[in-house]
Design an enzyme around this catalytic site. Structure first.
Site, PDB file in Angstrom:
ATOM      1  N   LYS A   1     -25.851  42.324 -32.341  1.00  0.00           N
ATOM      2  CA  LYS A   1     -24.466  42.121 -31.944  1.00  0.00           C
ATOM      3  C   LYS A   1     -24.247  42.848 -30.617  1.00  0.00           C
ATOM      4  CE  LYS A   1     -20.733  44.014 -31.958  1.00  0.00           C
ATOM      5  NZ  LYS A   1     -19.778  43.898 -30.800  1.00  0.00           N
TER       6      LYS A   1
ATOM      7  N   GLU B   1     -28.107  56.469 -30.109  1.00  0.00           N
ATOM      8  CA  GLU B   1     -28.014  57.087 -28.790  1.00  0.00           C
ATOM      9  C   GLU B   1     -26.550  57.025 -28.419  1.00  0.00           C
ATOM     10  OE1 GLU B   1     -27.203  57.579 -25.170  1.00  0.00           O
ATOM     11  OE2 GLU B   1     -28.287  55.703 -24.834  1.00  0.00           O
TER      12      GLU B   1
ATOM     13  N   CYS C   1     -25.002  56.293 -19.681  1.00  0.00           N
ATOM     14  CA  CYS C   1     -24.958  57.457 -20.561  1.00  0.00           C
ATOM     15  C   CYS C   1     -25.645  58.670 -19.957  1.00  0.00           C
ATOM     16  CB  CYS C   1     -25.571  57.114 -21.913  1.00  0.00           C
ATOM     17  SG  CYS C   1     -27.283  56.522 -21.802  1.00  0.00           S
TER      18      CYS C   1
ATOM     19  N   GLU D   1     -16.184  63.171 -22.240  1.00  0.00           N
ATOM     20  CA  GLU D   1     -16.932  62.142 -21.531  1.00  0.00           C
ATOM     21  C   GLU D   1     -15.954  61.167 -20.870  1.00  0.00           C
ATOM     22  OE1 GLU D   1     -20.737  59.273 -22.380  1.00  0.00           O
ATOM     23  OE2 GLU D   1     -19.150  59.310 -23.896  1.00  0.00           O
TER      24      GLU D   1
END
Length: 471
Positions: free
Chosen positions: A173, A249, A283, A375
Site C-alpha cells: 500500500k 523505519e 528521513c 521533526e
C-alpha cells in the site's frame, strides 16, 4: 491509477484526488480500496503461498528479481516522470537517486540471495556417532508493505525486493499522495514471469481505510513500514494482537556536529545537501547542526548564503504539510533568528499555487523549542554553538529520535570516538547519505525497530528453522 489484485488490474473504489504539489492543481484520481478488496488481496497472496511460488529455488527467485530490475530500467523515463509528477522533486534527483536506487534494490537482493548460505554444525553425542545440525530459512508468509510519500519507489522496493527474495508474498500500500510509481511497478512485476498473485497492490488512505485494514488483517503475517513514529505505534499495537513481526523505519530529528578542525567549505556543502535535499523531506535529512564556537559565525554565514542561493529545489508534498512547516517557522521567527528563508517563494507563474517553502536557516532557539525538538520534515535547519565535545554529544543525543547523524572533523581519532557515541542507527563522517546496501539501516528510540539492508532484511523476511539429524 489502478489496484493490482488477484493477477489483474482493478479501478474499483471511491476516487480521491491526486494533486500536483508544484502547482496545487488536481491532476487525476486514485481509487480507494474497499475493505472487501483488501480482503481479496490478502486472500490471493495467501493462496499464492501454496502455489508454484512455494517450490521456487533461491536461484529462480534471484533471476526473477533481476527481471524486475530489467523491467524498471526498460521503462526508466516513465518511472522518472511519474516520480516527479507525484512528489514535485527535480528530475535530476529522481533520475540519479530514486529510480536507479529502485533498480539497485532488486539487483542487490538478487545477488545477496544467490550467494547466501546457511550455517551447519557437527554436534558430538554420547555414542560417538554425532549429529548434524543445520538451519533453513522459510518465508514468513504474507507481508504487508506500507511505504511513504517522500521516496515512493525507493522505499517501496527497499522492502518488496527482500520480501520476495525470501519467498514471501506481498500486499503493498503506497502513500495515497504518491501512487504512480507503485502502479508502474505492478505492471513490471506482472510482466516478470512470477507465479500469479505473488504481488498485490492496493491504494487508499491510512486510518480507517486501506492502510489500517491491511496492517490489522489477520491474514497478514508481518508488516514492514516506513513513516511517522505515531503511525508506527498504531501499527505495532495492531500487530501485537496476533504477535506479527514488524520492521519500522520511523521519524528523525537528525543532528550534525561541526568541529573547528573540519574543512568548513566541505562541511557547508555537505550540510546544504543533508538539510535541503528534496526540500528536507528525507528521513535522513539534518534538521539541527551544532557548531564548535570558534567557527560558528563563519559556518552560519556560509550556510545561510548557500541556502539563499539554492536553486532547483521542490515543493512540500501537500498543502497540509506546507502549513505544518510554515507554522514551525512562524513560531521560530518570533522566538529566534532567521538567517535565511523563512517564507514562501514567489515565482510569478503556476508554481505560486503550489506548496512551496524557502530553504530556511534558523539560529538562537532554546533546545526545548518545538522547532529544535520536533521533526519538521521540511527545508529547515537550526544552528547552535557548542564548546566541548562532551557538550556536542549531549546535545546531539538529546530528544526522542535516533536515526542518523553527521560528524564533520579533520581529526580521525575524534571521528572514531564521536561517531560510535552517537545514539543513532547510522553516523556519517565527512559525508552524508553515502550508502552501501549491505550495511544495517534503521534507527533507535522513536526512530524505528529492527534493521534493513543486506542480510538484515533477508533475515527479517524469513523464519530460521533448525534441522537436527542423528548420524
Amino acid at each position: 491509477m489502478r489496484h493490482y489484485v488477484g493477477g489483474g488490474f482493478d479501478a474499483s473504489g471511491v476516487p480521491f484526488p491526486l494533486v500536483d504539489p508544484v502547482t496545487g492543481r488536481t491532476v487525476g484520481e486514485v481509487p480507494a480500496a474497499s475493505r472487501e478488496l483488501v480482503d481479496r488481496a490478502v486472500g490471493a497472496a495467501r493462496e499464492a503461498l501454496r502455489g508454484p511460488w512455494a517450490g521456487w529455488s533461491p536461484a529462480e527467485r534471484s533471476r526473477a528479481l533481476h527481471r524486475i530490475a530489467d523491467g524498471i530500467e526498460g521503462r526508466f523515463e516513465e518511472f522518472v516522470a511519474a516520480e516527479c509528477a507525484d512528489t514535485g522533486k527535480p528530475r535530476a534527483l529522481a533520475a540519479t537517486v530514486d529510480i536507479p536506487r529502485a533498480v539497485a534494490n532488486f539487483r542487490a537482493y538478487a545477488d545477496l540471495l544467490a550467494g547466501r548460505s546457511e550455517r551447519s554444525w557437527h554436534t558430538g553425542t554420547p555414542d560417538g556417532r554425532g549429529a548434524l545440525n543445520y538451519t533453513v530459512r522459510k518465508p514468513l508468509g504474507v507481508v504487508a508493505v506500507v511505504s511513504p510519500w517522500n521516496l515512493p519507489l525507493l522505499l517501496l522496493t527497499w522492502k518488496v525486493a527482500p520480501a520476495l527474495a525470501m519467498g514471501n508474498t506481498v500486499v503493498a500500500k503506497p502513500s495515497e499522495l504518491t501512487p504512480s510509481t507503485a502502479c508502474l511497478l505492478a505492471e513490471v512485476i506482472a510482466g516478470a514471469e512470477l507465479p500469479a498473485d505473488v504481488f498485490q497492490l492496493v491504494h487508499g488512505q491510512g486510518a480507517d481505510a486501506a492502510g489500517q485494514w491491511l496492517t490489522e488483517h489477520p491474514g497478514v503475517d508481518a508488516v514492514a513500514f516506513t513513516g511517522e513514529s505515531r503511525t508506527g505505534s498504531a501499527i505495532m499495537r495492531a500487530a501485537a494482537d496476533r504477535l506479527a513481526p514488524v520492521s519500522f523505519e520511523l521519524g528523525g530529528k537528525n543532528a550534525g556536529l561541526v568541529f573547528a578542525d573540519a574543512d568548513l567549505e566541505r562541511a557547508v556543502e555537505g550540510t546544504l545537501r543533508s538539510a535541503f535535499t528534496h526540500s528536507g523531506q528525507v528521513c535522513l535529512c539534518t534538521e539541527r547542526v551544532y557548531v564548535e564556537r570558534p567557527v560558528f559565525e563563519e559556518f552560519a554565514g556560509a550556510l545561510a548564503a548557500g541556502a539563499k542561493d539554492l536553486a532547483g529545489y521542490g515543493p512540500m508534498i501537500s498543502a497540509a504539510h506546507r502549513d505544518k512547516v510554515l507554522g514551525h517557522l512562524d513560531r521560530a521567527a518570533a522566538d529566534g533568528e532567521v538567517l535565511a528563508g523563512g517564507g514562501v517563494p514567489s515565482f510569478g507563474d503556476a508554481r505560486d499555487g503550489g506548496f512551496w517553502v524557502e530553504p530556511t536557516v534558523l539560529a538562537g532557539l532554546p533546545e526545548d523549542h518545538p522547532a529544535v525538538r520536533e521533526e519538521i520534515f521540511g527545508p529547515v535547519v537550526h544552528l547552535a554553538p557548542f564548546d566541548t565535545g562532551e557538550e556536542a554529544l549531549a546535545l546531539a543525543n538529546a530528544g526522542p529520535y535516533g536515526l542518523a547523524a553527521t560528524v564533520w572533523t579533520g581529526d580521525v581519532s575524534r571521528a572514531h570516538r564521536v561517531a560510535p557515541a552517537l545514539d543513532v542507527g547510522i553516523a556519517w563522517v565527512n559525508t552524508w547519505n553515502l550508502r552501501d546496501l549491505r550495511t544495517p539501516f534503521g534507527g533507535v528510540k522513536a526512530s524505528g525497530i529492527g534493521r534493513e539492508g543486506g542480510d538484515h532484511s533477508l533475515d527479517f523476511f524469513s523464519e530460521p528453522m533448525n534441522v537436527c539429524v542423528k548420524l
